[in-house]
Design a protein around this motif. Structure first.
Motif, PDB file in Angstrom:
ATOM      1  N   ASP A  25       0.806  -1.217   0.000  1.00 36.98           N
ATOM      2  CA  ASP A  25       0.000   0.000   0.000  1.00 36.98           C
ATOM      3  C   ASP A  25       0.846   1.276   0.000  1.00 36.98           C
ATOM      4  O   ASP A  25       0.312   2.381  -0.065  1.00 36.98           O
ATOM      5  N   ALA A  26       2.171   1.137   0.051  1.00 36.96           N
ATOM      6  CA  ALA A  26       3.056   2.298  -0.039  1.00 36.96           C
ATOM      7  C   ALA A  26       3.484   2.581  -1.473  1.00 36.96           C
ATOM      8  O   ALA A  26       4.161   3.586  -1.733  1.00 36.96           O
ATOM      9  N   LEU A  27       3.085   1.740  -2.403  1.00 32.79           N
ATOM     10  CA  LEU A  27       3.506   1.890  -3.791  1.00 32.79           C
ATOM     11  C   LEU A  27       2.620   2.889  -4.531  1.00 32.79           C
ATOM     12  O   LEU A  27       1.446   3.064  -4.189  1.00 32.79           O
ATOM     13  N   PRO A  28       3.167   3.543  -5.568  1.00 31.38           N
ATOM     14  CA  PRO A  28       2.355   4.471  -6.365  1.00 31.38           C
ATOM     15  C   PRO A  28       1.281   3.705  -7.132  1.00 31.38           C
ATOM     16  O   PRO A  28       1.428   2.505  -7.402  1.00 31.38           O
ATOM     17  N   VAL A  29       0.199   4.393  -7.461  1.00 37.63           N
ATOM     18  CA  VAL A  29      -0.965   3.754  -8.085  1.00 37.63           C
ATOM     19  C   VAL A  29      -1.179   4.307  -9.483  1.00 37.63           C
ATOM     20  O   VAL A  29      -1.155   5.526  -9.704  1.00 37.63           O
ATOM     21  N   TRP A  30      -1.390   3.394 -10.443  1.00 34.92           N
ATOM     22  CA  TRP A  30      -1.737   3.791 -11.816  1.00 34.92           C
ATOM     23  C   TRP A  30      -3.248   3.825 -11.971  1.00 34.92           C
ATOM     24  O   TRP A  30      -3.951   2.891 -11.582  1.00 34.92           O
ATOM     25  N   THR A  31      -3.752   4.907 -12.541  1.00 35.20           N
ATOM     26  CA  THR A  31      -5.166   5.078 -12.857  1.00 35.20           C
ATOM     27  C   THR A  31      -5.281   5.362 -14.350  1.00 35.20           C
ATOM     28  O   THR A  31      -4.429   6.073 -14.901  1.00 35.20           O
ATOM     29  N   PRO A  32      -6.292   4.823 -15.037  1.00 35.99           N
ATOM     30  CA  PRO A  32      -6.422   5.106 -16.471  1.00 35.99           C
ATOM     31  C   PRO A  32      -6.360   6.601 -16.762  1.00 35.99           C
ATOM     32  O   PRO A  32      -7.000   7.406 -16.095  1.00 35.99           O
ATOM     33  N   ALA A  48       6.197   7.367 -16.345  1.00 39.22           N
ATOM     34  CA  ALA A  48       7.587   7.711 -16.645  1.00 39.22           C
ATOM     35  C   ALA A  48       7.985   7.191 -18.022  1.00 39.22           C
ATOM     36  O   ALA A  48       7.535   6.136 -18.456  1.00 39.22           O
ATOM     37  N   VAL A  49       8.830   7.940 -18.707  1.00 44.21           N
ATOM     38  CA  VAL A  49       9.303   7.517 -20.020  1.00 44.21           C
ATOM     39  C   VAL A  49      10.638   6.796 -19.868  1.00 44.21           C
ATOM     40  O   VAL A  49      11.338   6.947 -18.871  1.00 44.21           O
ATOM     41  N   LYS A  50      10.987   6.004 -20.876  1.00 42.06           N
ATOM     42  CA  LYS A  50      12.162   5.153 -20.758  1.00 42.06           C
ATOM     43  C   LYS A  50      13.482   5.915 -20.817  1.00 42.06           C
ATOM     44  O   LYS A  50      14.532   5.350 -20.533  1.00 42.06           O
ATOM     45  N   LYS A  51      13.439   7.188 -21.199  1.00 42.07           N
ATOM     46  CA  LYS A  51      14.695   7.912 -21.314  1.00 42.07           C
ATOM     47  C   LYS A  51      15.341   8.170 -19.949  1.00 42.07           C
ATOM     48  O   LYS A  51      16.493   8.544 -19.867  1.00 42.07           O
ATOM     49  N   ARG A  52      14.580   7.951 -18.892  1.00 42.53           N
ATOM     50  CA  ARG A  52      15.183   8.097 -17.574  1.00 42.53           C
ATOM     51  C   ARG A  52      14.640   7.004 -16.658  1.00 42.53           C
ATOM     52  O   ARG A  52      13.554   6.484 -16.866  1.00 42.53           O
ATOM     53  N   ARG A  53      15.405   6.665 -15.664  1.00 41.17           N
ATOM     54  CA  ARG A  53      15.017   5.608 -14.722  1.00 41.17           C
ATOM     55  C   ARG A  53      14.192   6.222 -13.608  1.00 41.17           C
ATOM     56  O   ARG A  53      14.699   6.962 -12.782  1.00 41.17           O
ATOM     57  N   ALA A  54      12.890   5.949 -13.611  1.00 41.08           N
ATOM     58  CA  ALA A  54      12.021   6.487 -12.567  1.00 41.08           C
ATOM     59  C   ALA A  54      12.217   5.704 -11.271  1.00 41.08           C
ATOM     60  O   ALA A  54      12.578   4.525 -11.288  1.00 41.08           O
ATOM     61  N   ASP A  55      12.003   6.359 -10.158  1.00 42.15           N
ATOM     62  CA  ASP A  55      12.020   5.686  -8.864  1.00 42.15           C
ATOM     63  C   ASP A  55      10.681   4.979  -8.700  1.00 42.15           C
ATOM     64  O   ASP A  55       9.641   5.634  -8.586  1.00 42.15           O
ATOM     65  N   PRO A  56      10.646   3.628  -8.697  1.00 45.37           N
ATOM     66  CA  PRO A  56       9.368   2.904  -8.640  1.00 45.37           C
ATOM     67  C   PRO A  56       8.632   3.060  -7.319  1.00 45.37           C
ATOM     68  O   PRO A  56       7.494   2.594  -7.198  1.00 45.37           O
ATOM     69  N   LEU A  57       9.259   3.712  -6.334  1.00 47.54           N
ATOM     70  CA  LEU A  57       8.538   4.006  -5.099  1.00 47.54           C
ATOM     71  C   LEU A  57       7.844   5.361  -5.160  1.00 47.54           C
ATOM     72  O   LEU A  57       6.960   5.646  -4.340  1.00 47.54           O
ATOM     73  N   ASP A  58       8.236   6.186  -6.121  1.00 50.23           N
ATOM     74  CA  ASP A  58       7.650   7.524  -6.251  1.00 50.23           C
ATOM     75  C   ASP A  58       6.773   7.665  -7.487  1.00 50.23           C
ATOM     76  O   ASP A  58       5.808   8.424  -7.494  1.00 50.23           O
ATOM     77  N   GLU A  59       7.130   6.952  -8.557  1.00 52.96           N
ATOM     78  CA  GLU A  59       6.407   7.059  -9.815  1.00 52.96           C
ATOM     79  C   GLU A  59       6.036   5.675 -10.315  1.00 52.96           C
ATOM     80  O   GLU A  59       6.765   4.700 -10.089  1.00 52.96           O
ATOM     81  N   VAL A  60       4.923   5.605 -11.023  1.00 53.70           N
ATOM     82  CA  VAL A  60       4.503   4.336 -11.608  1.00 53.70           C
ATOM     83  C   VAL A  60       5.455   3.991 -12.753  1.00 53.70           C
ATOM     84  O   VAL A  60       5.622   4.793 -13.681  1.00 53.70           O
ATOM     85  N   PRO A  61       6.093   2.836 -12.716  1.00 57.59           N
ATOM     86  CA  PRO A  61       7.011   2.468 -13.804  1.00 57.59           C
ATOM     87  C   PRO A  61       6.279   2.375 -15.139  1.00 57.59           C
ATOM     88  O   PRO A  61       5.086   2.058 -15.202  1.00 57.59           O
ATOM     89  N   LEU A  62       7.010   2.631 -16.203  1.00 54.00           N
ATOM     90  CA  LEU A  62       6.443   2.577 -17.544  1.00 54.00           C
ATOM     91  C   LEU A  62       5.767   1.241 -17.801  1.00 54.00           C
ATOM     92  O   LEU A  62       4.667   1.173 -18.372  1.00 54.00           O
TER      93      LEU A  62
END
Length: 213
Positions: free
Chosen positions: A160-167, A172-186
């Protein structure tokens, strides 16, 4: 429930030739009441085919989804009939997914409509070739097949601490490595988009596009 069964008859293709139902001991049970512990009506159910598959985590990060708690939904009280199976990328995990897909194709999974299979990485790095080959075999019964890579950071916190994707969310775009605890991975954003598109396609919605498999 009747409407869902009618939808199943319209949309579900015939079982592939040679598919044999698993013995009863290898089948998942069907809920005889609404799936417990769900505070909202999900668009799709995630059915973890074994403990630790990743269904609970994914049900937290995908807003339209809910955990089916290891059973096929009985589709009560306007529950969604749509189900995606979730398995770890291990021989035992994929074997269990194979069992449940055979159960579904044999008409022994109640009114559930299987959209596909999500396989979740069991370790960092490349998928072993033996796992990939077996995944292809099992996936041939699933229709759509999606893959969730290994996110080391996800193992360090509660779901429940993970970011949530909603339609409609940007990811995040692949040109940079997003922090999967702060942003929803691509990969998770693409997964959610594909699952929603698969539901729209099943319903015959215009402009649904095709899912990646």
């Amino acid at each position: 429930m009747t409407a869902a069964m009618n939808l199943r008859r319209r949309r579900e293709p015939d079982a592939p030739a040679g598919v044999v139902a698993p013995p009863e001991s290898l089948r998942a049970k069907i809920w005889e009441r609404p799936v417990p512990g769900v505070g909202r009506a999900p668009l799709v159910w995630l059915l973890g085919v074994h403990g630790g598959a990743g269904a609970t985590t994914l049900s937290h990060v995908l807003a339209p989804a809910a955990d089916a708690r290891g059973r096929w939904p009985g589709v009560f009280d306007r529950e969604s009939p749509y189900v995606v199976l979730v398995a770890r990328e291990t021989i035992s995990g994929l074997t269990r997914a194979h069992d449940l897909l055979r159960q579904h194709h044999a008409g022994l999974a109640g009114p559930a409509l299987v959209l596909g299979l999500i396989t979740v990485a069991a370790r960092p790095g490349r998928m072993p070739p033996e796992i990939r080959r077996y995944r292809d075999v099992v996936g041939s019964l699933a229709g759509h097949v999606w893959q969730v890579p290994w996110f080391e950071e996800w193992t360090l916190v509660e779901s429940d601490a993970l970011p949530v994707w909603t339609p409609g969310d940007e990811v995040a775009v692949k040109k940079r490595r997003a922090d999967p605890l702060d942003e929803v991975p691509l990969e998770i954003g693409e997964l959610g988009t594909d699952v929603v598109a698969a539901i729209r396609a099943s319903l015959g919605a215009p402009g649904s596009g095709e899912s990646r498999s």
